[in-house]
Design a protein around this motif. Sequence first.
Motif, PDB file in Angstrom:
ATOM      1  N   SER A   1       9.872  -2.243  10.511  1.00 47.57           N
ATOM      2  CA  SER A   1      10.344  -3.661  10.885  1.00 47.57           C
ATOM      3  C   SER A   1      11.908  -4.042  10.506  1.00 47.57           C
ATOM      4  CB  SER A   1       9.203  -4.441   9.802  1.00 47.57           C
ATOM      5  OG  SER A   1       7.825  -4.269  10.123  1.00 47.57           O
ATOM      6  N   ALA A   2      12.419  -3.764   9.511  1.00 48.58           N
ATOM      7  CA  ALA A   2      13.965  -4.021   8.973  1.00 48.58           C
ATOM      8  C   ALA A   2      14.720  -3.660   9.895  1.00 48.58           C
ATOM      9  CB  ALA A   2      14.099  -3.438   7.749  1.00 48.58           C
ATOM     10  N   LEU A   3      14.389  -2.348  10.740  1.00 48.56           N
ATOM     11  CA  LEU A   3      15.376  -1.688  11.745  1.00 48.56           C
ATOM     12  C   LEU A   3      15.188  -2.270  12.952  1.00 48.56           C
ATOM     13  CD1 LEU A   3      14.830   2.048  10.431  1.00 48.56           C
ATOM     14  CD2 LEU A   3      16.858   0.832  10.119  1.00 48.56           C
ATOM     15  N   SER A   4      14.076  -2.831  13.186  1.00 48.01           N
ATOM     16  CA  SER A   4      13.798  -3.207  14.711  1.00 48.01           C
ATOM     17  C   SER A   4      13.789  -4.596  14.886  1.00 48.01           C
ATOM     18  CB  SER A   4      12.343  -2.532  15.149  1.00 48.01           C
ATOM     19  OG  SER A   4      11.306  -3.118  14.477  1.00 48.01           O
ATOM     20  N   GLY A   5      13.567  -5.338  13.842  1.00 52.70           N
ATOM     21  CA  GLY A   5      13.386  -6.877  13.779  1.00 52.70           C
ATOM     22  C   GLY A   5      12.034  -7.148  14.428  1.00 52.70           C
ATOM     23  N   GLU A   6      11.075  -6.348  14.615  1.00 53.47           N
ATOM     24  CA  GLU A   6       9.637  -6.679  14.880  1.00 53.47           C
ATOM     25  C   GLU A   6       8.872  -6.387  13.642  1.00 53.47           C
ATOM     26  OE1 GLU A   6       8.562  -4.091  18.110  1.00 53.47           O
ATOM     27  OE2 GLU A   6      10.284  -4.357  19.068  1.00 53.47           O
ATOM     28  N   SER A   7       7.701  -6.862  13.708  1.00 51.37           N
ATOM     29  CA  SER A   7       6.940  -7.027  12.514  1.00 51.37           C
ATOM     30  C   SER A   7       5.864  -5.959  12.658  1.00 51.37           C
ATOM     31  CB  SER A   7       6.187  -8.414  12.385  1.00 51.37           C
ATOM     32  OG  SER A   7       5.471  -8.507  11.551  1.00 51.37           O
ATOM     33  N   TYR A   8       5.580  -5.147  11.558  1.00 48.49           N
ATOM     34  CA  TYR A   8       4.560  -4.142  11.589  1.00 48.49           C
ATOM     35  C   TYR A   8       3.790  -4.008  10.283  1.00 48.49           C
ATOM     36  CZ  TYR A   8       6.806  -1.977  15.697  1.00 48.49           C
ATOM     37  OH  TYR A   8       7.269  -1.583  17.151  1.00 48.49           O
ATOM     38  N   GLY A   9       2.587  -4.174  10.420  1.00 47.82           N
ATOM     39  CA  GLY A   9       1.713  -4.382   9.227  1.00 47.82           C
ATOM     40  C   GLY A   9       1.588  -2.918   8.499  1.00 47.82           C
ATOM     41  N   VAL A  10       0.867  -3.058   7.316  1.00 46.09           N
ATOM     42  CA  VAL A  10       0.542  -2.020   6.253  1.00 46.09           C
ATOM     43  C   VAL A  10      -0.281  -0.868   7.288  1.00 46.09           C
ATOM     44  CG1 VAL A  10      -0.573  -1.314   4.202  1.00 46.09           C
ATOM     45  CG2 VAL A  10       0.974  -3.170   4.306  1.00 46.09           C
ATOM     46  N   ILE A  11       0.115   0.134   6.728  1.00 45.35           N
ATOM     47  CA  ILE A  11      -0.841   1.341   7.766  1.00 45.35           C
ATOM     48  C   ILE A  11      -2.167   1.476   6.741  1.00 45.35           C
ATOM     49  CG2 ILE A  11      -1.025   3.826   8.168  1.00 45.35           C
ATOM     50  CD1 ILE A  11       2.042   3.742   8.291  1.00 45.35           C
ATOM     51  N   PRO A  12      -3.239   1.289   7.552  1.00 44.85           N
ATOM     52  CA  PRO A  12      -4.711   1.384   6.619  1.00 44.85           C
ATOM     53  C   PRO A  12      -4.690   2.736   6.150  1.00 44.85           C
ATOM     54  CG  PRO A  12      -4.848   0.834   8.975  1.00 44.85           C
ATOM     55  CD  PRO A  12      -3.602   1.122   9.145  1.00 44.85           C
ATOM     56  N   GLU A  13      -5.357   2.686   4.888  1.00 44.19           N
ATOM     57  CA  GLU A  13      -5.213   3.823   3.921  1.00 44.19           C
ATOM     58  C   GLU A  13      -5.728   5.003   4.492  1.00 44.19           C
ATOM     59  OE1 GLU A  13      -4.379   5.667   0.565  1.00 44.19           O
ATOM     60  OE2 GLU A  13      -3.797   3.660   0.786  1.00 44.19           O
ATOM     61  N   SER A  14      -6.910   5.006   5.432  1.00 49.35           N
ATOM     62  CA  SER A  14      -7.317   6.367   6.008  1.00 49.35           C
ATOM     63  C   SER A  14      -6.409   6.903   7.003  1.00 49.35           C
ATOM     64  CB  SER A  14      -8.633   5.811   6.587  1.00 49.35           C
ATOM     65  OG  SER A  14      -8.613   5.137   7.643  1.00 49.35           O
ATOM     66  N   GLU A  15      -5.390   6.213   7.321  1.00 43.25           N
ATOM     67  CA  GLU A  15      -4.439   6.702   8.627  1.00 43.25           C
ATOM     68  C   GLU A  15      -3.382   7.610   8.036  1.00 43.25           C
ATOM     69  OE1 GLU A  15      -3.667   4.050  11.635  1.00 43.25           O
ATOM     70  OE2 GLU A  15      -5.600   3.075  11.531  1.00 43.25           O
ATOM     71  N   TYR A  16      -3.165   8.922   8.488  1.00 43.84           N
ATOM     72  CA  TYR A  16      -2.130   9.608   8.275  1.00 43.84           C
ATOM     73  C   TYR A  16      -1.361  10.292   9.349  1.00 43.84           C
ATOM     74  CZ  TYR A  16      -4.028   9.869   3.477  1.00 43.84           C
ATOM     75  OH  TYR A  16      -4.688   9.511   2.344  1.00 43.84           O
ATOM     76  N   ASP A  17      -1.730   9.826  10.395  1.00 42.98           N
ATOM     77  CA  ASP A  17      -1.218  10.594  11.924  1.00 42.98           C
ATOM     78  C   ASP A  17      -0.403   9.692  12.731  1.00 42.98           C
ATOM     79  OD1 ASP A  17      -3.187   8.482  12.643  1.00 42.98           O
ATOM     80  OD2 ASP A  17      -4.360   9.903  13.895  1.00 42.98           O
ATOM     81  N   ASN A  18       0.181   8.497  11.819  1.00 46.15           N
ATOM     82  CA  ASN A  18       1.125   7.767  12.620  1.00 46.15           C
ATOM     83  C   ASN A  18       2.579   8.076  12.699  1.00 46.15           C
ATOM     84  OD1 ASN A  18      -0.819   5.149  13.502  1.00 46.15           O
ATOM     85  ND2 ASN A  18      -0.970   5.201  11.217  1.00 46.15           N
ATOM     86  N   LEU A  19       3.214   8.002  13.640  1.00 46.54           N
ATOM     87  CA  LEU A  19       4.499   8.632  13.713  1.00 46.54           C
ATOM     88  C   LEU A  19       5.520   7.251  14.454  1.00 46.54           C
ATOM     89  CD1 LEU A  19       6.059  11.919  14.388  1.00 46.54           C
ATOM     90  CD2 LEU A  19       6.948   9.988  15.628  1.00 46.54           C
ATOM     91  N   PHE A  20       6.497   6.946  13.940  1.00 48.32           N
ATOM     92  CA  PHE A  20       7.425   5.869  14.346  1.00 48.32           C
ATOM     93  C   PHE A  20       8.579   6.799  14.663  1.00 48.32           C
ATOM     94  CE2 PHE A  20       4.197   3.717  11.811  1.00 48.32           C
ATOM     95  CZ  PHE A  20       4.196   2.688  12.486  1.00 48.32           C
ATOM     96  N   ALA A  21       9.303   6.359  15.918  1.00 40.71           N
ATOM     97  CA  ALA A  21      10.561   6.840  16.155  1.00 40.71           C
ATOM     98  C   ALA A  21      11.168   5.593  16.563  1.00 40.71           C
ATOM     99  CB  ALA A  21      10.360   7.890  17.418  1.00 40.71           C
TER     100      ALA A  21
END
Length: 199
Positions: free
Chosen positions: A146-166
């Motif tokens: 969020s800080a790098l892009s200026g967009e808003s991203y919420g907390v990743i659900p506790e069960s999720e480990y497969d998210n990747l952001f570039a």
Amino acid sequence: MTETAEPRTRLKTIVVFLMLVLVFGAVVVFGYFSTFNRPISTIILVRHAEKKIEPDNPDPDLTPEGGARAQEIARMFGEAGINAIYATQFKRTQQTVKPLADRTGVAPTILDAKQTDELINRLLTNHRGQTVFIAGHNNTVPALVSALSGESYGVIPESEYDNLFAVTIYRFGKAKVLKLKYGNSSTQGVGSGTMVPVR
């Protein structure tokens, strides 16, 4: 004699002014087009891989599934030209980046999970034009994106480990975010708790 000297002086002033405008314009145009040759920064962020569930242990190790996910990260990004790797003070983030660090020979930099502002400052100054890999937590990763892009991203659900952001950071203009899934699929959308304060 005074009448002819005055128009010549005025003409010289106009010529000098026009030359200054042309030089200034050339500098601006050169500066603008030279930015296209400058490399962009690429920041790759993941939440740490699967951790052991140990309620009385705030710093658990990765599970075997988490270890496999860490190996997948090394496979995916081992030849990506990683210049820097960041992890937090917790074992789960350090174990997530260890195979990548071993493969690339890039030693991880350890920062406190609460040092979000410090990490952003380093990314925008020390690592301009580089490719950086970061393993964080389910709240710190979206806070960084969020800080790098200026967009808003919420907390990743506790069960999720497969998210990747570039996150691609350009010299000028808004950063672009590519959100992907990688490795084995996680159970989606379960749990909203966090263990690590953002700041």
